[in-house]
Design an enzyme around this catalytic site. Structure first.
Site, PDB file in Angstrom:
ATOM      1  N   TYR A  77     -25.257  30.827  50.277  1.00 39.76           N
ATOM      2  CA  TYR A  77     -23.799  31.200  50.456  1.00 39.76           C
ATOM      3  C   TYR A  77     -23.825  32.659  50.995  1.00 39.76           C
ATOM      4  O   TYR A  77     -24.627  33.527  50.371  1.00 39.76           O
ATOM      5  CB  TYR A  77     -22.973  31.159  49.161  1.00 39.76           C
ATOM      6  CG  TYR A  77     -21.698  31.885  49.344  1.00 39.76           C
ATOM      7  CD1 TYR A  77     -20.792  31.305  50.221  1.00 39.76           C
ATOM      8  CD2 TYR A  77     -21.419  32.928  48.783  1.00 39.76           C
ATOM      9  CE1 TYR A  77     -19.389  31.975  50.222  1.00 39.76           C
ATOM     10  CE2 TYR A  77     -20.148  33.674  48.770  1.00 39.76           C
ATOM     11  CZ  TYR A  77     -19.295  33.272  49.655  1.00 39.76           C
ATOM     12  OH  TYR A  77     -18.038  33.861  49.687  1.00 39.76           O
ATOM     13  N   ASN A 241     -19.931  42.073  45.976  1.00 37.80           N
ATOM     14  CA  ASN A 241     -19.330  41.052  45.377  1.00 37.80           C
ATOM     15  C   ASN A 241     -19.426  41.118  43.854  1.00 37.80           C
ATOM     16  O   ASN A 241     -20.265  40.376  43.257  1.00 37.80           O
ATOM     17  CB  ASN A 241     -20.097  39.912  45.684  1.00 37.80           C
ATOM     18  CG  ASN A 241     -19.399  38.436  45.357  1.00 37.80           C
ATOM     19  OD1 ASN A 241     -18.237  38.090  45.257  1.00 37.80           O
ATOM     20  ND2 ASN A 241     -20.259  37.377  45.412  1.00 37.80           N
ATOM     21  N   GLN A 336       9.013  57.621  -1.667  1.00 33.95           N
ATOM     22  CA  GLN A 336       7.873  57.263  -0.924  1.00 33.95           C
ATOM     23  C   GLN A 336       7.932  57.763   0.566  1.00 33.95           C
ATOM     24  O   GLN A 336       9.281  57.998   0.768  1.00 33.95           O
ATOM     25  CB  GLN A 336       7.804  55.716  -1.116  1.00 33.95           C
ATOM     26  CG  GLN A 336       7.590  55.204  -2.342  1.00 33.95           C
ATOM     27  CD  GLN A 336       7.224  53.626  -2.183  1.00 33.95           C
ATOM     28  OE1 GLN A 336       5.983  53.098  -2.255  1.00 33.95           O
ATOM     29  NE2 GLN A 336       8.463  52.916  -2.056  1.00 33.95           N
ATOM     30  N   ARG A 342       3.407  56.276   5.743  1.00 38.46           N
ATOM     31  CA  ARG A 342       3.039  55.501   4.606  1.00 38.46           C
ATOM     32  C   ARG A 342       2.132  54.440   5.100  1.00 38.46           C
ATOM     33  O   ARG A 342       1.199  53.840   4.349  1.00 38.46           O
ATOM     34  CB  ARG A 342       4.016  55.115   3.686  1.00 38.46           C
ATOM     35  CG  ARG A 342       3.632  53.997   2.519  1.00 38.46           C
ATOM     36  CD  ARG A 342       4.669  54.211   1.513  1.00 38.46           C
ATOM     37  NE  ARG A 342       5.744  54.087   1.740  1.00 38.46           N
ATOM     38  CZ  ARG A 342       6.586  52.986   1.481  1.00 38.46           C
ATOM     39  NH1 ARG A 342       6.095  51.999   0.839  1.00 38.46           N
ATOM     40  NH2 ARG A 342       8.056  52.972   1.776  1.00 38.46           N
ATOM     41  N   LYS A 443      13.913  70.234  20.132  1.00 35.98           N
ATOM     42  CA  LYS A 443      14.877  69.067  20.542  1.00 35.98           C
ATOM     43  C   LYS A 443      14.262  68.725  21.967  1.00 35.98           C
ATOM     44  O   LYS A 443      14.233  67.535  21.973  1.00 35.98           O
ATOM     45  CB  LYS A 443      16.225  69.734  20.562  1.00 35.98           C
ATOM     46  CG  LYS A 443      17.074  68.557  21.195  1.00 35.98           C
ATOM     47  CD  LYS A 443      18.738  69.135  20.871  1.00 35.98           C
ATOM     48  CE  LYS A 443      19.033  69.338  19.504  1.00 35.98           C
ATOM     49  NZ  LYS A 443      19.110  67.883  18.835  1.00 35.98           N
ATOM     50  N   GLU A 471      -6.324  33.976  49.192  1.00 36.53           N
ATOM     51  CA  GLU A 471      -7.607  33.637  49.899  1.00 36.53           C
ATOM     52  C   GLU A 471      -7.658  32.279  50.242  1.00 36.53           C
ATOM     53  O   GLU A 471      -8.630  31.793  49.575  1.00 36.53           O
ATOM     54  CB  GLU A 471      -8.780  34.258  49.543  1.00 36.53           C
ATOM     55  CG  GLU A 471      -9.960  34.376  50.481  1.00 36.53           C
ATOM     56  CD  GLU A 471     -11.095  33.360  50.236  1.00 36.53           C
ATOM     57  OE1 GLU A 471     -11.155  32.702  51.138  1.00 36.53           O
ATOM     58  OE2 GLU A 471     -11.758  33.345  49.078  1.00 36.53           O
TER      59      GLU A 471
END
Length: 729
Positions: A77, A241, A336, A342, A443, A471
């Protein structure tokens, strides 16, 4: 397995990068290439070399096998066929196949601004259409490393030509879009191959920095005395490739993502101190009962960074518990911390684990052969397959991008809580150092970070489920790895902006926490001494002392709980609360004890005492406020690891605590003609961002990690173990 694998990996890569930068070159042998080496070539002008005799022998043997196969009857190929869905064609003259391949691939979009050539300008183009030069350099190095494994039948001469491009700072200008990373990154790599051919219509950047110029590949080769390369059989295909572009850019992405995630862990420590967190959630027992390695690593890093802090409470085994007498938050409210603090180990931990896996996938790809067909050096056979499909990189970078979004979400939640005075345990609105009615300090940062997080969340969506057939339906499935990596790098930029903004805000929060806590510490002490003189005659000192302890705590809570008020109103409210509790302790707690004494004052005496206390607080606060802004003492109260990041911001970058409206730049406050004067908050955040981008902040983090005892992660230890599985040909 190391108890801190991600941190040790990051420190190892950091050391490796420093080592390569000082050395100036990296030997490519087909294995052992790491993401630090890719970054060194891409960003620090470290040049790759190939001088190992075994490597050169592999290249020669590979081309000999191809030549023998071409002389035989085997159909190969890309030598005896066309390409892709057109591989059913059989060209009579295979010598022109390489040029035909370049023609079909060099189809990307570049505009005149990218090429610095004459033509109509395109003012509507907002972003460049070419890859950054650093990506192209990295791509070239990675493709060389893949090719020298000896499976692609690339000549040694061709490899030397690629090396010379990098060494002489000739960098092809490569279109940003057009690769689907299916048969590798065909289009980007074709522009590198076209440069070797000396194409007069492929352009390059020659040189770097201000001396860089854009010329054609043909001119560039002439300037360095290099002849255009006539690509040999299958060499064009062997160059293009492969997955080099995806793997190279993913290497840069994973390195940056690991560093940002670790920085975010350290930044969570700063936020915890700014919020005066109750960090019992870092106790080792919690991680031991749910032994995900990432969660345990995050908690261990944070414990080490917070050690010695007087702004947080709840660290186990505190040898200096007696130091924690500073009142840093109201003793009311939630018992908590909210989830963004936490559960930060549980939130960040899985991201640590995903980043480790992504790094492993990318490192394997760097040291793999991605091409088709492949030459088997042991048997001499040619094997047709699909090693060019870059799905492993897609898998890696999609994990990275999802992790970045998760980290960003955590920082966004922490930051907006820290800026909001209704959630930040007593800090002023918007982290303003002056009256909240006059200054709105952070802010805008809150808004910016929301914008960054929104875009980051959008980018975190999967790319791989948008695959289109391409393709002639030959590439009906394609990895989109490079596309996914590009979006991951965008996500890294956004998270870097978030880290910069949150670091600025966290340093401001820590300063404010210490400023108000030390004010209360000194002022309540002087107030207790002065109270006998402020009270009307006739009260026994013993009775006053018994009431003071509760009243002082009431004063402190009133101060923290009224952070949203201007200083004058805050002093007034606090004075009223103090006198009320002094006269009736049940105003502070309902379970009045027998030893609590109620001071019996008339209404007039109470008002007078309130006014005296208000005046005392007001004078003391403004004096303390001015002194602290002149010389903050924050570093004396924070954890050792946090201190490193805080001082990097305050001292190394010279970014001061924001004092309020007085710090807004205007022509009137220029110190002298031509001077910069004061800076906008955005300018300071930009300075932090630049320090993140160029690696200075992580360098400080790495040093701090070692200083707090988190391991060396040296190149001779951790790195060897981390890559042991990949260091084979």
């Amino acid at each position: 397995m190391s108890s801190r694998p991600l941190l040790k990996l990051a420190l190892s890569l950091h050391d490796r990068l420093d080592e390569l930068c000082s050395r100036g070159q990296i030997a490519l042998v087909g294995y052992g290439l790491d993401v630090a080496a890719v970054a060194a070539v891409a960003r620090h002008e470290c040049f790759p070399i190939v001088d190992d005799e075994e490597v050169i022998a592999r290249l020669n043997e590979s081309t000999e096998i191809l030549e023998r196969s071409c002389r035989g009857s085997t159909m190969i190929y890309g030598v005896h066929t066309g390409f892709g869905g057109s591989a059913d064609t059989r060209p009579d003259d295979s010598s022109g196949l390489g040029r035909g391949l370049m023609q079909l691939l060099q189809t990307g979009v570049l505009v005149v601004e990218n090429l610095n050539i004459s033509g109509p300008s395109t003012p509507q183009i907002m972003m460049p259409q070419s890859m950054p030069s650093s990506w192209t350099k990295a791509t070239t190095a990675v493709r060389i490393n893949q090719c020298v494994r000896g499976h692609s039948a690339i000549r040694h001469q061709t490899v030397k030509s690629l090396l010379k491009l990098v060494a002489t700072q000739i960098t092809p200008i490569v279109p940003l879009r057009g690769s689907i990373s299916a048969s590798g990154d065909l289009m980007p790599l074709s522009y590198i191959a076209g440069t070797l051919e000396g194409s007069p219509d492929i352009y390059v950047t020659k040189g770097s920095g201000k001396s860089a110029k854009i010329i054609s590949a043909h001119e560039a080769l002439g300037e360095i005395g290099m002849k255009p390369l006539l690509l040999g059989p299958r060499e064009g295909l062997g160059l293009v490739n492969g997955t080099a572009t995806s793997a190279a850019t993913a290497s840069l992405a994973v390195l940056d993502a690991i560093q940002l995630t670790l920085l975010s862990t350290g930044l969570t420590c700063l936020v915890s101190e700014g919020m005066a967190a109750r960090v019992e959630w870092l106790h080792p027992f919690i991680a031991e009962t749910r032994p995900h390695p990432g969660q345990g690593e995050v908690a261990a890093i944070m414990r080490a960074f917070l050690k010695g802090s007087r702004l947080v409470s709840g660290l186990e085994g505190e040898a200096n518990a007696h130091l924690h007498t500073l009142n840093v938050r109201p003793d009311e409210g939630l018992p908590q911390d909210r989830y963004p603090l936490r559960t930060s180990p549980q939130w960040l931990g899985p991201q640590f684990e995903d980043l480790l896996l992504a790094h492993s996938q990318i490192t394997i790809e760097l040291n793999s052969t991605s091409d088709n067909p492949l030459t088997n050096l042991k048997t001499g056979a040619m094997h047709h397959g699909g090693n060019f499909q870059a799905t492993s990189i897609t898998s890696a970078v999609e994990k990275i991008r999802t992790s970045l979004q998760m980290v960003g979400k955590l920082l966004f939640s922490q930051c907006t809580e820290m800026i909001n005075h209704q959630m930040n345990a007593g800090l002023p609105p918007n982290l303003a150092a002056d009256d909240p009615s006059a200054s709105f300090c952070c802010k805008g940062l809150d808004i910016n970070i929301a914008a960054y997080q929104s875009e980051l969340s959008y980018l975190s969506n999967s790319i791989s489920n948008h695959v289109q057939s391409a393709e002639m339906h030959n590439q009906a499935v394609n990895s989109l790895a490079f596309l996914s990596t590009r979006y991951t790098i965008k996500a890294i930029e956004l998270l870097g902006m978030m880290v910069a903004g949150v670091l600025y805000a966290a340093c401001q929060a820590m300063d404010l926490r210490v400023m108000h806590a030390t004010f209360l510490d000194t002022t309540t002490s002087t107030l207790q001494k002065a109270i006998a003189d402020l009270l009307p005659n006739g009260f026994k000192s013993d009775d006053v002392e018994k009431s003071l302890a509760t009243a002082v705590q009431g004063l402190r809570n009133a101060w923290w709980n009224n952070a949203g008020s201007d200083a004058s109103e805050r002093c007034s409210i606090t004075a009223i609360a103090f006198v009320q509790v002094l006269c009736d302790p049940s105003k502070y707690h309902t379970d009045t004890h027998k030893e609590d004494i109620c001071l019996d004052l008339t209404a007039k005496e109470m008002r007078q005492l309130q006014d005296d206390v208000r005046l005392h607080l007001s004078k003391a606060y403004h004096k303390h406020h001015s002194a602290f802004l002149e010389k903050p003492t924050t570093e004396e109260y924070i954890g050792k690891g946090s201190k490193a990041l805080y001082l990097w911001t305050r001292q190394d970058l010279g970014i001061p605590m924001n004092r309020g409206l007085i710090d807004h730049p205007s022509p009137e406050n220029l110190k002298e003609p031509g001077s910069v004067g004061k800076r906008t908050i955005g300018s300071y955040v930009s300075m932090i961002y630049q320090g993140i981008q160029d690696g200075r902040l992580f360098k400080r983090f790495a040093t701090a990690s070692r200083e707090v005892g988190l391991g060396d992660g040296g190149v001779n230890g951790t790195r060897k173990r981390a890559y042991a599985d990949y260091e084979t040909p």
